[in-house]
Design a protein around this motif. Structure first.
Motif, PDB file in Angstrom:
ATOM      1  N   LEU A 107      16.301  42.421  21.753  1.00  0.00           N
ATOM      2  CA  LEU A 107      16.114  41.093  22.350  1.00  0.00           C
ATOM      3  C   LEU A 107      17.362  40.231  22.173  1.00  0.00           C
ATOM      4  O   LEU A 107      17.780  39.515  23.087  1.00  0.00           O
ATOM      5  CB  LEU A 107      14.890  40.400  21.734  1.00  0.00           C
ATOM      6  N   GLU A 108      17.945  40.314  20.978  1.00  0.00           N
ATOM      7  CA  GLU A 108      19.172  39.553  20.720  1.00  0.00           C
ATOM      8  C   GLU A 108      20.304  40.050  21.613  1.00  0.00           C
ATOM      9  O   GLU A 108      21.055  39.256  22.186  1.00  0.00           O
ATOM     10  CB  GLU A 108      19.568  39.673  19.248  1.00  0.00           C
ATOM     11  N   ALA A 109      20.426  41.360  21.764  1.00  0.00           N
ATOM     12  CA  ALA A 109      21.459  41.940  22.634  1.00  0.00           C
ATOM     13  C   ALA A 109      21.218  41.548  24.087  1.00  0.00           C
ATOM     14  O   ALA A 109      22.160  41.250  24.831  1.00  0.00           O
ATOM     15  CB  ALA A 109      21.488  43.465  22.486  1.00  0.00           C
ATOM     16  N   ALA A 110      19.938  41.509  24.508  1.00  0.00           N
ATOM     17  CA  ALA A 110      19.622  41.114  25.879  1.00  0.00           C
ATOM     18  C   ALA A 110      20.002  39.653  26.108  1.00  0.00           C
ATOM     19  O   ALA A 110      20.548  39.293  27.157  1.00  0.00           O
ATOM     20  CB  ALA A 110      18.138  41.332  26.169  1.00  0.00           C
ATOM     21  N   GLN A 111      19.722  38.799  25.110  1.00  0.00           N
ATOM     22  CA  GLN A 111      20.087  37.394  25.230  1.00  0.00           C
ATOM     23  C   GLN A 111      21.606  37.233  25.281  1.00  0.00           C
ATOM     24  O   GLN A 111      22.132  36.476  26.091  1.00  0.00           O
ATOM     25  CB  GLN A 111      19.501  36.600  24.061  1.00  0.00           C
ATOM     26  N   GLN A 112      22.291  37.972  24.432  1.00  0.00           N
ATOM     27  CA  GLN A 112      23.761  37.918  24.435  1.00  0.00           C
ATOM     28  C   GLN A 112      24.307  38.464  25.754  1.00  0.00           C
ATOM     29  O   GLN A 112      25.249  37.900  26.324  1.00  0.00           O
ATOM     30  CB  GLN A 112      24.319  38.724  23.255  1.00  0.00           C
ATOM     31  N   ALA A 113      23.725  39.523  26.274  1.00  0.00           N
ATOM     32  CA  ALA A 113      24.160  40.084  27.557  1.00  0.00           C
ATOM     33  C   ALA A 113      23.921  39.080  28.673  1.00  0.00           C
ATOM     34  O   ALA A 113      24.754  38.945  29.589  1.00  0.00           O
ATOM     35  CB  ALA A 113      23.416  41.389  27.837  1.00  0.00           C
ATOM     36  N   GLN A 114      22.803  38.346  28.612  1.00  0.00           N
ATOM     37  CA  GLN A 114      22.525  37.313  29.612  1.00  0.00           C
ATOM     38  C   GLN A 114      23.598  36.223  29.567  1.00  0.00           C
ATOM     39  O   GLN A 114      24.082  35.781  30.606  1.00  0.00           O
ATOM     40  CB  GLN A 114      21.127  36.712  29.369  1.00  0.00           C
ATOM     41  N   GLN A 115      23.974  35.812  28.364  1.00  0.00           N
ATOM     42  CA  GLN A 115      25.023  34.799  28.215  1.00  0.00           C
ATOM     43  C   GLN A 115      26.357  35.326  28.730  1.00  0.00           C
ATOM     44  O   GLN A 115      27.096  34.612  29.414  1.00  0.00           O
ATOM     45  CB  GLN A 115      25.154  34.364  26.752  1.00  0.00           C
ATOM     46  N   GLU A 116      26.664  36.576  28.419  1.00  0.00           N
ATOM     47  CA  GLU A 116      27.908  37.176  28.906  1.00  0.00           C
ATOM     48  C   GLU A 116      27.898  37.297  30.425  1.00  0.00           C
ATOM     49  O   GLU A 116      28.921  37.095  31.081  1.00  0.00           O
ATOM     50  CB  GLU A 116      28.122  38.549  28.265  1.00  0.00           C
ATOM     51  N   LEU A 117      26.728  37.620  30.986  1.00  0.00           N
ATOM     52  CA  LEU A 117      26.595  37.714  32.438  1.00  0.00           C
ATOM     53  C   LEU A 117      26.845  36.353  33.079  1.00  0.00           C
ATOM     54  O   LEU A 117      27.559  36.256  34.085  1.00  0.00           O
ATOM     55  CB  LEU A 117      25.205  38.238  32.808  1.00  0.00           C
ATOM     56  N   GLU A 118      26.270  35.308  32.497  1.00  0.00           N
ATOM     57  CA  GLU A 118      26.501  33.966  33.032  1.00  0.00           C
ATOM     58  C   GLU A 118      27.978  33.588  32.932  1.00  0.00           C
ATOM     59  O   GLU A 118      28.540  33.003  33.865  1.00  0.00           O
ATOM     60  CB  GLU A 118      25.624  32.951  32.292  1.00  0.00           C
ATOM     61  N   ALA A 119      28.598  33.922  31.803  1.00  0.00           N
ATOM     62  CA  ALA A 119      30.028  33.632  31.636  1.00  0.00           C
ATOM     63  C   ALA A 119      30.850  34.440  32.643  1.00  0.00           C
ATOM     64  O   ALA A 119      31.804  33.915  33.243  1.00  0.00           O
ATOM     65  CB  ALA A 119      30.473  33.952  30.208  1.00  0.00           C
ATOM     66  N   ALA A 120      30.483  35.695  32.861  1.00  0.00           N
ATOM     67  CA  ALA A 120      31.200  36.539  33.821  1.00  0.00           C
ATOM     68  C   ALA A 120      31.022  36.001  35.240  1.00  0.00           C
ATOM     69  O   ALA A 120      31.977  35.991  36.036  1.00  0.00           O
ATOM     70  CB  ALA A 120      30.712  37.984  33.732  1.00  0.00           C
ATOM     71  N   ASN A 121      29.815  35.529  35.572  1.00  0.00           N
ATOM     72  CA  ASN A 121      29.578  34.943  36.896  1.00  0.00           C
ATOM     73  C   ASN A 121      30.424  33.691  37.085  1.00  0.00           C
ATOM     74  O   ASN A 121      30.985  33.474  38.162  1.00  0.00           O
ATOM     75  CB  ASN A 121      28.094  34.616  37.094  1.00  0.00           C
ATOM     76  N   ALA A 122      30.486  32.857  36.054  1.00  0.00           N
ATOM     77  CA  ALA A 122      31.307  31.644  36.139  1.00  0.00           C
ATOM     78  C   ALA A 122      32.775  32.014  36.324  1.00  0.00           C
ATOM     79  O   ALA A 122      33.488  31.406  37.141  1.00  0.00           O
ATOM     80  CB  ALA A 122      31.123  30.795  34.888  1.00  0.00           C
ATOM     81  N   GLU A 123      33.237  33.020  35.599  1.00  0.00           N
ATOM     82  CA  GLU A 123      34.631  33.473  35.724  1.00  0.00           C
ATOM     83  C   GLU A 123      34.883  34.052  37.114  1.00  0.00           C
ATOM     84  O   GLU A 123      35.926  33.794  37.725  1.00  0.00           O
ATOM     85  CB  GLU A 123      34.938  34.520  34.641  1.00  0.00           C
ATOM     86  N   ALA A 124      33.911  34.813  37.621  1.00  0.00           N
ATOM     87  CA  ALA A 124      34.058  35.387  38.962  1.00  0.00           C
ATOM     88  C   ALA A 124      34.130  34.277  40.006  1.00  0.00           C
ATOM     89  O   ALA A 124      34.936  34.346  40.935  1.00  0.00           O
ATOM     90  CB  ALA A 124      32.896  36.339  39.266  1.00  0.00           C
ATOM     91  N   GLN A 125      33.315  33.238  39.849  1.00  0.00           N
ATOM     92  CA  GLN A 125      33.353  32.106  40.777  1.00  0.00           C
ATOM     93  C   GLN A 125      34.704  31.399  40.711  1.00  0.00           C
ATOM     94  O   GLN A 125      35.265  31.006  41.738  1.00  0.00           O
ATOM     95  CB  GLN A 125      32.217  31.110  40.468  1.00  0.00           C
ATOM     96  N   ARG A 126      35.226  31.229  39.498  1.00  0.00           N
ATOM     97  CA  ARG A 126      36.533  30.594  39.329  1.00  0.00           C
ATOM     98  C   ARG A 126      37.627  31.420  39.992  1.00  0.00           C
ATOM     99  O   ARG A 126      38.459  30.898  40.734  1.00  0.00           O
ATOM    100  CB  ARG A 126      36.857  30.402  37.844  1.00  0.00           C
ATOM    101  N   ILE A 127      37.595  32.723  39.757  1.00  0.00           N
ATOM    102  CA  ILE A 127      38.600  33.617  40.349  1.00  0.00           C
ATOM    103  C   ILE A 127      38.478  33.606  41.865  1.00  0.00           C
ATOM    104  O   ILE A 127      39.485  33.565  42.591  1.00  0.00           O
ATOM    105  CB  ILE A 127      38.454  35.050  39.776  1.00  0.00           C
ATOM    106  N   LEU A 128      37.250  33.615  42.370  1.00  0.00           N
ATOM    107  CA  LEU A 128      37.025  33.585  43.816  1.00  0.00           C
ATOM    108  C   LEU A 128      37.566  32.285  44.409  1.00  0.00           C
ATOM    109  O   LEU A 128      38.222  32.293  45.457  1.00  0.00           O
ATOM    110  CB  LEU A 128      35.538  33.735  44.110  1.00  0.00           C
ATOM    111  N   ARG A 129      37.321  31.174  43.744  1.00  0.00           N
ATOM    112  CA  ARG A 129      37.819  29.878  44.212  1.00  0.00           C
ATOM    113  C   ARG A 129      39.348  29.870  44.223  1.00  0.00           C
ATOM    114  O   ARG A 129      39.978  29.434  45.182  1.00  0.00           O
ATOM    115  CB  ARG A 129      37.261  28.764  43.318  1.00  0.00           C
ATOM    116  N   GLU A 130      39.949  30.380  43.129  1.00  0.00           N
ATOM    117  CA  GLU A 130      41.409  30.450  43.071  1.00  0.00           C
ATOM    118  C   GLU A 130      41.955  31.357  44.165  1.00  0.00           C
ATOM    119  O   GLU A 130      42.984  31.052  44.776  1.00  0.00           O
ATOM    120  CB  GLU A 130      41.865  30.951  41.696  1.00  0.00           C
ATOM    121  N   SER A 131      41.273  32.475  44.417  1.00  0.00           N
ATOM    122  CA  SER A 131      41.706  33.397  45.470  1.00  0.00           C
ATOM    123  C   SER A 131      41.650  32.738  46.835  1.00  0.00           C
ATOM    124  O   SER A 131      42.563  32.907  47.651  1.00  0.00           O
ATOM    125  CB  SER A 131      40.833  34.650  45.479  1.00  0.00           C
ATOM    126  N   ARG A 132      40.593  31.983  47.086  1.00  0.00           N
ATOM    127  CA  ARG A 132      40.484  31.281  48.364  1.00  0.00           C
ATOM    128  C   ARG A 132      41.607  30.260  48.516  1.00  0.00           C
ATOM    129  O   ARG A 132      42.200  30.134  49.584  1.00  0.00           O
ATOM    130  CB  ARG A 132      39.129  30.581  48.464  1.00  0.00           C
TER     131      ARG A 132
END
Length: 156
Positions: free
Chosen positions: A44-69
């Motif tokens: 459960l702790e790993a799933a919660q941490q993975a969820q947080q990492e996923l959200e951070a990765a999504n935010a980073e992907a959005q930032r990279i996508l914005r910079e790319s545009r």
């Protein structure tokens, strides 16, 4: 058999079973249960941490996508500006080439005009000779001679 003895034997057997179960099986069973509970908690702790990492990765992907545009828009603007510059350079070069061609054509026309003048002069000279021959053959009348020269000049 007597029901009392049977009941006493069953109670004793059940007591021995509980004692044996608690001594031999209860410890390993509790250890397995505690290990399973720890694994579930870790999962459960790993799933919660993975969820947080996923959200951070999504935010980073959005930032990279914005910079790319933004970068692609910048590159497109630069390409458009360069294209416009190249078009203007090509126009200027074409105008310059056209001017050079016009100047060459004017030079050729001037040469042709000079050649035509020279030919005309040569023809005038030959006509003058022919005219002089006619004048000399007919009579030497100054007035006739002047009229013929004016006539020849008018033809030229």
């Amino acid at each position: 058999m007597n029901i009392g003895i049977t009941l006493l034997v069953e109670i004793l057997s059940f007591g021995l079973f509980i004692y044996f179960f608690k001594r031999v099986l209860w410890g390993p069973l509790m250890k397995v249960m505690n290990d399973r509970q720890a694994r579930i908690g870790d999962g459960l702790e790993a799933a919660q941490q993975a969820q947080q990492e996923l959200e951070a990765a999504n935010a980073e992907a959005q930032r990279i996508l914005r910079e790319s545009r933004e970068e692609s828009a910048s590159i497109l603007d630069q390409a458009r500006a360069r294209t416009n510059t190249m078009i203007e350079e090509a126009r200027e070069e074409a105008r310059a080439e056209g001017d050079r061609m016009i100047e060459r054509a004017r030079g050729e026309i001037e040469q042709e005009l000079n050649r035509a003048r020279e030919e005309l002069r040569a023809q005038v000279a030959s006509l003058a000779v022919v005219g002089a021959e006619r004048i000399l053959e007919s009579s030497i009348d100054e007035q006739k001679h002047n009229e013929m020269l004016d006539k020849l000049a008018a033809e030229l």
